[in-house]
Design a protein around this motif. Structure first.
Motif, PDB file in Angstrom:
ATOM      1  N   LYS A  21      -2.307   2.629  19.552  1.00  0.00           N
ATOM      2  CA  LYS A  21      -3.030   1.976  18.458  1.00  0.00           C
ATOM      3  C   LYS A  21      -3.674   3.011  17.538  1.00  0.00           C
ATOM      4  CE  LYS A  21      -6.667  -1.437  17.603  1.00  0.00           C
ATOM      5  NZ  LYS A  21      -7.571  -2.407  18.264  1.00  0.00           N
ATOM      6  N   ASN A  22      -4.364   3.975  18.107  1.00  0.00           N
ATOM      7  CA  ASN A  22      -5.027   4.998  17.296  1.00  0.00           C
ATOM      8  C   ASN A  22      -4.028   5.796  16.468  1.00  0.00           C
ATOM      9  OD1 ASN A  22      -7.567   4.274  18.232  1.00  0.00           O
ATOM     10  ND2 ASN A  22      -7.537   5.771  19.898  1.00  0.00           N
ATOM     11  N   GLU A  23      -2.883   6.101  17.039  1.00  0.00           N
ATOM     12  CA  GLU A  23      -1.863   6.857  16.300  1.00  0.00           C
ATOM     13  C   GLU A  23      -1.221   6.007  15.206  1.00  0.00           C
ATOM     14  OE1 GLU A  23      -1.335  10.134  16.481  1.00  0.00           O
ATOM     15  OE2 GLU A  23      -2.956  10.216  17.954  1.00  0.00           O
ATOM     16  N   LEU A  24      -1.012   4.720  15.463  1.00  0.00           N
ATOM     17  CA  LEU A  24      -0.464   3.832  14.440  1.00  0.00           C
ATOM     18  C   LEU A  24      -1.432   3.673  13.271  1.00  0.00           C
ATOM     19  CD1 LEU A  24       1.094   1.047  16.702  1.00  0.00           C
ATOM     20  CD2 LEU A  24       2.348   2.715  15.308  1.00  0.00           C
ATOM     21  N   VAL A  25      -2.707   3.519  13.575  1.00  0.00           N
ATOM     22  CA  VAL A  25      -3.725   3.370  12.524  1.00  0.00           C
ATOM     23  C   VAL A  25      -3.742   4.595  11.611  1.00  0.00           C
ATOM     24  CG1 VAL A  25      -6.224   3.242  12.125  1.00  0.00           C
ATOM     25  CG2 VAL A  25      -5.135   1.688  13.760  1.00  0.00           C
ATOM     26  N   LYS A  26      -3.513   5.775  12.169  1.00  0.00           N
ATOM     27  CA  LYS A  26      -3.484   7.006  11.370  1.00  0.00           C
ATOM     28  C   LYS A  26      -2.395   6.965  10.291  1.00  0.00           C
ATOM     29  CE  LYS A  26      -5.065  10.163  14.994  1.00  0.00           C
ATOM     30  NZ  LYS A  26      -4.646  11.312  15.834  1.00  0.00           N
ATOM     31  N   LEU A  27      -1.351   6.193  10.513  1.00  0.00           N
ATOM     32  CA  LEU A  27      -0.237   6.128   9.571  1.00  0.00           C
ATOM     33  C   LEU A  27      -0.535   5.281   8.336  1.00  0.00           C
ATOM     34  CD1 LEU A  27       2.686   5.524  12.097  1.00  0.00           C
ATOM     35  CD2 LEU A  27       2.076   7.682  10.979  1.00  0.00           C
ATOM     36  N   ILE A  28      -1.502   4.391   8.425  1.00  0.00           N
ATOM     37  CA  ILE A  28      -1.684   3.371   7.393  1.00  0.00           C
ATOM     38  C   ILE A  28      -2.011   3.962   6.021  1.00  0.00           C
ATOM     39  CG2 ILE A  28      -3.035   1.364   6.678  1.00  0.00           C
ATOM     40  CD1 ILE A  28      -3.272   0.672   9.706  1.00  0.00           C
ATOM     41  N   ASP A  29      -3.106   4.663   5.898  1.00  0.00           N
ATOM     42  CA  ASP A  29      -3.532   5.132   4.571  1.00  0.00           C
ATOM     43  C   ASP A  29      -2.534   6.097   3.951  1.00  0.00           C
ATOM     44  OD1 ASP A  29      -5.799   3.546   4.566  1.00  0.00           O
ATOM     45  OD2 ASP A  29      -7.118   5.134   5.309  1.00  0.00           O
ATOM     46  N   ILE A  30      -2.031   7.017   4.746  1.00  0.00           N
ATOM     47  CA  ILE A  30      -1.084   8.005   4.208  1.00  0.00           C
ATOM     48  C   ILE A  30       0.208   7.333   3.749  1.00  0.00           C
ATOM     49  CG2 ILE A  30      -0.085   8.690   6.435  1.00  0.00           C
ATOM     50  CD1 ILE A  30      -0.125  11.593   5.323  1.00  0.00           C
ATOM     51  N   THR A  31       0.657   6.319   4.484  1.00  0.00           N
ATOM     52  CA  THR A  31       1.878   5.620   4.097  1.00  0.00           C
ATOM     53  C   THR A  31       1.653   4.740   2.874  1.00  0.00           C
ATOM     54  OG1 THR A  31       2.712   5.670   6.353  1.00  0.00           O
ATOM     55  CG2 THR A  31       3.672   4.019   4.880  1.00  0.00           C
ATOM     56  N   ARG A  32       0.532   4.062   2.820  1.00  0.00           N
ATOM     57  CA  ARG A  32       0.249   3.212   1.654  1.00  0.00           C
ATOM     58  C   ARG A  32       0.207   4.013   0.357  1.00  0.00           C
ATOM     59  NH1 ARG A  32      -4.372  -0.782   4.217  1.00  0.00           N
ATOM     60  NH2 ARG A  32      -2.920  -2.144   5.323  1.00  0.00           N
ATOM     61  N   ALA A  33      -0.084   5.303   0.450  1.00  0.00           N
ATOM     62  CA  ALA A  33      -0.145   6.165  -0.733  1.00  0.00           C
ATOM     63  C   ALA A  33       1.231   6.700  -1.148  1.00  0.00           C
ATOM     64  CB  ALA A  33      -1.100   7.330  -0.473  1.00  0.00           C
ATOM     65  N   GLU A  34       2.248   6.462  -0.330  1.00  0.00           N
ATOM     66  CA  GLU A  34       3.582   6.979  -0.629  1.00  0.00           C
ATOM     67  C   GLU A  34       4.237   6.218  -1.776  1.00  0.00           C
ATOM     68  OE1 GLU A  34       6.300   7.739   2.696  1.00  0.00           O
ATOM     69  OE2 GLU A  34       4.556   7.477   3.999  1.00  0.00           O
ATOM     70  N   LYS A  35       5.059   6.931  -2.516  1.00  0.00           N
ATOM     71  CA  LYS A  35       5.826   6.322  -3.599  1.00  0.00           C
ATOM     72  C   LYS A  35       6.728   5.239  -3.031  1.00  0.00           C
ATOM     73  CE  LYS A  35       9.047   7.272  -7.308  1.00  0.00           C
ATOM     74  NZ  LYS A  35       9.895   8.235  -7.977  1.00  0.00           N
ATOM     75  N   GLY A  36       6.680   4.071  -3.655  1.00  0.00           N
ATOM     76  CA  GLY A  36       7.559   2.974  -3.262  1.00  0.00           C
ATOM     77  C   GLY A  36       6.992   2.022  -2.239  1.00  0.00           C
ATOM     78  N   CYS A  37       5.866   2.369  -1.620  1.00  0.00           N
ATOM     79  CA  CYS A  37       5.267   1.488  -0.618  1.00  0.00           C
ATOM     80  C   CYS A  37       4.524   0.358  -1.317  1.00  0.00           C
ATOM     81  CB  CYS A  37       4.313   2.260   0.290  1.00  0.00           C
ATOM     82  SG  CYS A  37       3.548   1.224   1.563  1.00  0.00           S
ATOM     83  N   MET A  38       4.982  -0.859  -1.092  1.00  0.00           N
ATOM     84  CA  MET A  38       4.350  -2.032  -1.686  1.00  0.00           C
ATOM     85  C   MET A  38       3.269  -2.601  -0.752  1.00  0.00           C
ATOM     86  SD  MET A  38       7.969  -3.532  -3.077  1.00  0.00           S
ATOM     87  CE  MET A  38       7.397  -5.115  -3.632  1.00  0.00           C
TER      88      MET A  38
END
Length: 96
Positions: A21-38
């Motif tokens: 869970k902690n590792e998955l949560v780490k992915l959220i903000d960085i991924t949401r900032a990626e180009k193309g992520c809706m």
């Protein structure tokens, strides 16, 4: 080209739920900032806390593929090595 929907299911080993869970949560903000992520939304099953689901929408499959090759996903894989019992991923297209 149609947008791409991803549904990813992660089943953590029972003794590794909090780690995953902690590792998955780490992915959220960085991924949401990626180009193309809706959207990139993480869910945890109410009945089975070891079951996590990412519901994602990407502008194109190519942009999702770029996401899949990013360092933060490799870091997640290394941090959760041996902690995930099962992983499934579906590439989907919205039809209605």
């Amino acid at each position: 080209m149609a947008a791409l929907t991803i549904v990813a299911n992660i089943l953590a080993n029972p003794d590794k739920i909090e780690l995953v869970k902690n590792e998955l949560v780490k992915l959220i903000d960085i991924t949401r900032a990626e180009k193309g992520c809706m959207n990139y939304d993480l869910h945890q099953d109410n009945e089975n806390p070891a079951h996590f689901t990412f519901y994602e929408n990407w502008e194109t499959r190519d942009l999702w593929q770029t996401h899949m090759s990013n360092t933060h996903l490799a870091d997640y894989m290394a941090a959760t090595d041996g902690a995930v019992a099962e992983f499934t991923l579906s590439e989907m297209t919205k039809i209605g």
